[in-house]
Scaffold this motif. Structure first.
Motif, mmCIF file in Angstrom:
data_model
loop_
_atom_site.group_PDB
_atom_site.id
_atom_site.type_symbol
_atom_site.label_atom_id
_atom_site.label_comp_id
_atom_site.label_asym_id
_atom_site.label_seq_id
_atom_site.Cartn_x
_atom_site.Cartn_y
_atom_site.Cartn_z
ATOM 1 N N ILE A 1 -6.919 -5.362 -4.766
ATOM 2 C CA ILE A 1 -7.537 -5.224 -3.441
ATOM 3 C C ILE A 1 -7.402 -3.766 -2.991
ATOM 4 O O ILE A 1 -6.418 -3.098 -3.324
ATOM 5 C CB ILE A 1 -6.881 -6.226 -2.452
ATOM 6 C CG1 ILE A 1 -7.492 -6.138 -1.063
ATOM 7 C CG2 ILE A 1 -5.386 -6.085 -2.358
ATOM 8 C CD1 ILE A 1 -7.232 -7.374 -0.225
ATOM 9 N N ALA A 2 -8.435 -3.268 -2.270
ATOM 10 C CA ALA A 2 -8.365 -1.892 -1.754
ATOM 11 C C ALA A 2 -8.374 -1.943 -0.232
ATOM 12 O O ALA A 2 -9.161 -2.676 0.369
ATOM 13 C CB ALA A 2 -9.547 -1.094 -2.263
ATOM 14 N N ALA B 1 0.850 -1.197 0.000
ATOM 15 C CA ALA B 1 0.000 0.000 0.000
ATOM 16 C C ALA B 1 0.883 1.242 0.000
ATOM 17 O O ALA B 1 0.631 2.203 -0.743
ATOM 18 C CB ALA B 1 -0.921 -0.001 1.211
ATOM 19 N N SER B 2 1.957 1.240 0.806
ATOM 20 C CA SER B 2 2.786 2.445 0.818
ATOM 21 C C SER B 2 3.707 2.540 -0.393
ATOM 22 O O SER B 2 4.046 3.642 -0.813
ATOM 23 C CB SER B 2 3.548 2.601 2.136
ATOM 24 O OG SER B 2 4.098 1.393 2.523
ATOM 25 N N ARG B 3 4.088 1.409 -0.994
ATOM 26 C CA ARG B 3 5.015 1.481 -2.130
ATOM 27 C C ARG B 3 4.330 1.643 -3.481
ATOM 28 O O ARG B 3 4.818 2.331 -4.355
ATOM 29 C CB ARG B 3 5.855 0.212 -2.213
ATOM 30 C CG ARG B 3 6.822 0.128 -1.079
ATOM 31 C CD ARG B 3 8.018 -0.706 -1.434
ATOM 32 N NE ARG B 3 8.577 -1.279 -0.232
ATOM 33 C CZ ARG B 3 9.082 -0.581 0.751
ATOM 34 N NH1 ARG B 3 9.110 0.729 0.670
ATOM 35 N NH2 ARG B 3 9.565 -1.177 1.822
ATOM 36 N N MET B 4 3.198 0.940 -3.676
ATOM 37 C CA MET B 4 2.596 0.971 -5.007
ATOM 38 C C MET B 4 1.104 1.266 -4.977
ATOM 39 O O MET B 4 0.443 1.181 -6.011
ATOM 40 C CB MET B 4 2.856 -0.364 -5.736
ATOM 41 C CG MET B 4 2.292 -1.564 -4.993
ATOM 42 S SD MET B 4 2.640 -3.135 -5.801
ATOM 43 C CE MET B 4 1.131 -3.386 -6.695
ATOM 44 N N GLY B 5 0.577 1.626 -3.784
ATOM 45 C CA GLY B 5 -0.861 1.866 -3.668
ATOM 46 C C GLY B 5 -1.278 3.181 -4.314
ATOM 47 O O GLY B 5 -0.507 4.124 -4.377
ATOM 48 N N LYS B 6 -2.545 3.184 -4.821
ATOM 49 C CA LYS B 6 -3.084 4.421 -5.412
ATOM 50 C C LYS B 6 -4.258 4.857 -4.550
ATOM 51 O O LYS B 6 -5.217 4.095 -4.379
ATOM 52 C CB LYS B 6 -3.564 4.162 -6.837
ATOM 53 C CG LYS B 6 -2.426 3.874 -7.797
ATOM 54 C CD LYS B 6 -2.979 3.570 -9.193
ATOM 55 C CE LYS B 6 -2.057 2.617 -9.917
ATOM 56 N NZ LYS B 6 -2.768 1.634 -10.733
ATOM 57 N N GLY C 1 -10.418 4.095 -0.625
ATOM 58 C CA GLY C 1 -9.264 3.458 0.015
ATOM 59 C C GLY C 1 -8.039 3.436 -0.887
ATOM 60 O O GLY C 1 -8.045 4.013 -1.970
ATOM 61 N N VAL C 2 -6.993 2.753 -0.406
ATOM 62 C CA VAL C 2 -5.757 2.654 -1.193
ATOM 63 C C VAL C 2 -5.837 1.390 -2.044
ATOM 64 O O VAL C 2 -5.963 0.283 -1.505
ATOM 65 C CB VAL C 2 -4.514 2.610 -0.272
ATOM 66 C CG1 VAL C 2 -3.238 2.487 -1.090
ATOM 67 C CG2 VAL C 2 -4.453 3.852 0.597
ATOM 68 N N HIS C 3 -5.775 1.564 -3.370
ATOM 69 C CA HIS C 3 -5.898 0.412 -4.268
ATOM 70 C C HIS C 3 -4.526 -0.182 -4.581
ATOM 71 O O HIS C 3 -3.608 0.537 -4.959
ATOM 72 C CB HIS C 3 -6.567 0.833 -5.583
ATOM 73 C CG HIS C 3 -8.045 1.055 -5.435
ATOM 74 N ND1 HIS C 3 -8.964 0.546 -6.304
ATOM 75 C CD2 HIS C 3 -8.749 1.707 -4.478
ATOM 76 C CE1 HIS C 3 -10.174 0.884 -5.904
ATOM 77 N NE2 HIS C 3 -10.073 1.600 -4.810
ATOM 78 N N ILE C 4 -4.441 -1.500 -4.422
ATOM 79 C CA ILE C 4 -3.207 -2.211 -4.794
ATOM 80 C C ILE C 4 -3.582 -3.126 -5.957
ATOM 81 O O ILE C 4 -4.392 -4.048 -5.784
ATOM 82 C CB ILE C 4 -2.665 -3.052 -3.616
ATOM 83 C CG1 ILE C 4 -2.486 -2.186 -2.371
ATOM 84 C CG2 ILE C 4 -1.345 -3.718 -3.978
ATOM 85 C CD1 ILE C 4 -2.311 -2.991 -1.096
ATOM 86 N N ASP C 5 -3.032 -2.820 -7.139
ATOM 87 C CA ASP C 5 -3.401 -3.602 -8.319
ATOM 88 C C ASP C 5 -2.492 -4.813 -8.448
ATOM 89 O O ASP C 5 -1.435 -4.755 -9.075
ATOM 90 C CB ASP C 5 -3.329 -2.721 -9.588
ATOM 91 C CG ASP C 5 -4.324 -1.585 -9.516
ATOM 92 O OD1 ASP C 5 -5.254 -1.657 -8.681
ATOM 93 O OD2 ASP C 5 -4.181 -0.610 -10.279
#
Ligand code: CMP
Length: 216
Positions: A192-193, A141-146, A151-155
């Motif tokens: 996942i978000a 989440a902190s490195r590649m999350g949008k 919420g913070v999306h991790i693709d």
């Protein structure tokens, strides 16, 4: 078009899905820069192939062997038809000497890879599955999350998470389902978000305490 790019004209090659560019243990003669398509880097551990990373446009690989004169540390397979620059050691050295920007970009990329490897080591030291998945998600989440309104999306696909942390898909899915039920996350089309990364981190701390002291 790639054909108009002078670098592509000199060094470009097209590869098809499934082509093996090189195998772990072979002598390395070239490095590669991805213009388009996808390449998977994998290792075979006790007879089982494990994906280390999937690389896309703008990324490079195969530089280690030509920098340290050691055999290929992993296997590279084309996952999606790819246009690649295939660069021999002499050209590579001339490029780096002639353009400091290339060297700076490589150092940044290599330190990012080292950081990811450190995260992976830390993750593998956690014994419990819940902790492994939650640790991976908080770091991703902190490195590649949008950041999005929900919420913070991790693709990233569950299969890819499982490969990165050395678990099967099923236990990873179980943990994600638990997080969804606890309203800490939801599943998206691409991954996942995380609703509140701070809360997920607190949950990770709780899991780590549980791992350290057991159920009290
Ligand atoms: P080389 O050892 O020549 O061949 C395999 C390549 O895979 C290696 O160079 C790197 O470019 C790449 N590679 C190895 N390990 C990783 C990793 N953990 N993350 C990304 N790329 C890697």
């Amino acid at each position: 078009m790639a054909g108009e790019d002078p670098l592509y004209e000199r060094f470009g090659h097209e590869f098809q899905k499934g082509d093996v560019l090189f195998r772990e243990g072979e002598t390395g003669k070239e490095m590669y820069v991805i213009q388009s398509g996808k390449v998977r880097i994998s290792m075979t551990v006790r007879g089982v192939e494990k994906t280390l990373v999937a690389l896309g446009a703008g990324e490079f690989f195969g530089e280690m062997s030509i920098l340290n004169n050691k055999p290929r540390s992993a296997t590279a397979t084309v996952d999606e038809a790819a246009k690649l620059l295939v660069i021999d050691p002499k050209t590579f050295e001339a490029m780096v000497r002639g353009n400091a920007e290339i060297a700076v970009r490589m150092i940044k990329k290599l330190s990012q890879r080292l950081q990811e490897a450190d995260d992976q080591i830390e993750n593998l030291l956690l014994r419990d599955h819940n902790s492994r998945v939650v640790h991976f998600l908080t770091h991703s989440a902190s490195r590649m999350g949008k950041q999005q309104p929900d919420g913070v999306h991790i693709d990233i696909a569950v299969k890819e998470i499982a490969a990165k942390i050395g678990l099967d898909v099923e236990p990873v899915n179980d943990v994600i389902n638990k997080l969804v039920r606890a309203k800490l996350a939801h599943v998206t089309e691409l991954g996942i978000a995380i609703h509140d990364v701070g809360k997920l981190r607190e949950f990770l701390e709780f899991l780590e305490m549980k791992e350290k002291f057991g159920d009290i």
